[in-house]
Scaffold this motif. Sequence first.
Motif, PDB file in Angstrom:
ATOM      1  N   GLU A  74      39.963  49.435  39.681  1.00  0.00           N
ATOM      2  CA  GLU A  74      40.011  48.439  38.611  1.00  0.00           C
ATOM      3  C   GLU A  74      41.398  47.830  38.497  1.00  0.00           C
ATOM      4  O   GLU A  74      41.541  46.628  38.245  1.00  0.00           O
ATOM      5  N   ARG A  75      42.424  48.647  38.707  1.00  0.00           N
ATOM      6  CA  ARG A  75      43.801  48.129  38.668  1.00  0.00           C
ATOM      7  C   ARG A  75      43.990  47.057  39.727  1.00  0.00           C
ATOM      8  O   ARG A  75      44.560  45.991  39.470  1.00  0.00           O
ATOM      9  N   ASN A  76      43.496  47.324  40.937  1.00  0.00           N
ATOM     10  CA  ASN A  76      43.637  46.360  42.026  1.00  0.00           C
ATOM     11  C   ASN A  76      42.840  45.085  41.775  1.00  0.00           C
ATOM     12  O   ASN A  76      43.289  43.982  42.107  1.00  0.00           O
ATOM     13  N   ARG A  77      41.658  45.237  41.198  1.00  0.00           N
ATOM     14  CA  ARG A  77      40.850  44.053  40.881  1.00  0.00           C
ATOM     15  C   ARG A  77      41.576  43.146  39.891  1.00  0.00           C
ATOM     16  O   ARG A  77      41.594  41.931  40.038  1.00  0.00           O
ATOM     17  N   ARG A  78      42.178  43.771  38.871  1.00  0.00           N
ATOM     18  CA  ARG A  78      42.871  42.973  37.846  1.00  0.00           C
ATOM     19  C   ARG A  78      44.170  42.373  38.377  1.00  0.00           C
ATOM     20  O   ARG A  78      44.524  41.252  38.028  1.00  0.00           O
ATOM     21  N   LYS A  79      44.851  43.157  39.215  1.00  0.00           N
ATOM     22  CA  LYS A  79      46.147  42.698  39.688  1.00  0.00           C
ATOM     23  C   LYS A  79      46.026  41.641  40.776  1.00  0.00           C
ATOM     24  O   LYS A  79      46.764  40.646  40.773  1.00  0.00           O
ATOM     25  N   PHE A  80      45.092  41.816  41.704  1.00  0.00           N
ATOM     26  CA  PHE A  80      45.017  40.927  42.855  1.00  0.00           C
ATOM     27  C   PHE A  80      43.912  39.879  42.761  1.00  0.00           C
ATOM     28  O   PHE A  80      44.020  38.810  43.356  1.00  0.00           O
ATOM     29  N   ASP A  81      42.823  40.195  42.043  1.00  0.00           N
ATOM     30  CA  ASP A  81      41.714  39.247  41.939  1.00  0.00           C
ATOM     31  C   ASP A  81      41.651  38.541  40.596  1.00  0.00           C
ATOM     32  O   ASP A  81      40.918  37.563  40.439  1.00  0.00           O
ATOM     33  N   GLY A  82      42.409  39.049  39.634  1.00  0.00           N
ATOM     34  CA  GLY A  82      42.424  38.431  38.310  1.00  0.00           C
ATOM     35  C   GLY A  82      41.150  38.635  37.514  1.00  0.00           C
ATOM     36  O   GLY A  82      40.889  37.900  36.554  1.00  0.00           O
ATOM     37  N   VAL A  83      40.325  39.594  37.882  1.00  0.00           N
ATOM     38  CA  VAL A  83      39.089  39.886  37.149  1.00  0.00           C
ATOM     39  C   VAL A  83      39.061  41.369  36.820  1.00  0.00           C
ATOM     40  O   VAL A  83      39.683  42.179  37.491  1.00  0.00           O
ATOM     41  N   GLY A  84      38.337  41.693  35.771  1.00  0.00           N
ATOM     42  CA  GLY A  84      38.230  43.087  35.366  1.00  0.00           C
ATOM     43  C   GLY A  84      36.958  43.326  34.595  1.00  0.00           C
ATOM     44  O   GLY A  84      36.239  42.389  34.249  1.00  0.00           O
ATOM     45  N   ALA A  85      36.676  44.566  34.326  1.00  0.00           N
ATOM     46  CA  ALA A  85      35.470  44.950  33.592  1.00  0.00           C
ATOM     47  C   ALA A  85      35.863  45.650  32.305  1.00  0.00           C
ATOM     48  O   ALA A  85      36.978  46.159  32.169  1.00  0.00           O
ATOM     49  N   PHE A  86      34.941  45.657  31.335  1.00  0.00           N
ATOM     50  CA  PHE A  86      35.145  46.435  30.130  1.00  0.00           C
ATOM     51  C   PHE A  86      34.969  47.915  30.475  1.00  0.00           C
ATOM     52  O   PHE A  86      34.296  48.267  31.442  1.00  0.00           O
ATOM     53  N   ALA A  87      35.557  48.780  29.663  1.00  0.00           N
ATOM     54  CA  ALA A  87      35.527  50.213  29.961  1.00  0.00           C
ATOM     55  C   ALA A  87      34.099  50.749  30.067  1.00  0.00           C
ATOM     56  O   ALA A  87      33.786  51.545  30.962  1.00  0.00           O
ATOM     57  N   ASP A  88      33.206  50.325  29.174  1.00  0.00           N
ATOM     58  CA  ASP A  88      31.827  50.815  29.206  1.00  0.00           C
ATOM     59  C   ASP A  88      31.103  50.334  30.468  1.00  0.00           C
ATOM     60  O   ASP A  88      30.342  51.085  31.087  1.00  0.00           O
TER      61      ASP A  88
END
Length: 203
Positions: A74-88
């Motif tokens: 998830e860290r890599n998705r947010r850092k490199f792709d600019g997308v993320g998911a909610f915790a649930d």
Amino acid sequence: MCGIDEESKNHSLFECSFAAHLWQNFCGCFGVNWPGFDGIDRLMAWWKDQASKLSFKSVWLKGFVLVPYFLWLERNRRKFDGVGAFADQFFDLLRKDISSQSLVHSGSLLSVMDLLNARSLGILGVRHRHHENFEIYGCPPQSGWVKLNTNGCSIGNPRKSGARGVLRNEKAKVVGNFRNFLGTRTNLQAEFLAIMISLEVAQ
């Protein structure tokens, strides 16, 4: 460093709210309260201790690797792709990975809580491990001899342990026996002490 909590300056594996939420959700599926940690050594010791108390030990231990792995993804998705998911939503992905274990055996009797925990994790194929019974035939010793059978075991390895043994003559008649509590020992220590005690009894 997970680096996925935008509101927190502490982007550790435990302190950011996203990571804490994931740890809490996973532990909650086992009915275990997540106490929170600030170091991997303390977490590892606590995780192993909890494993000895749970029915689905293999799944619990798998979580120690899966949760950090999914946090890293998830860290890599947010850092490199600019997308993320909610915790649930993210926890649902983790559950799907765990549920890929279509069948989980438990060496102990399953309680209602065990089955509820399994459902929370998405594990549907849970059953008690069947025990096979083996018939063992004992042969009496030669005339003038005494046969000694011993056993030592530890529940927990190491935890409470005991040793016992029985002596029989050539007519298979019991001529002596013992049963001793050994305190906290490993299986190997219990087996060894059972032999030593048996020799003393035989003498």
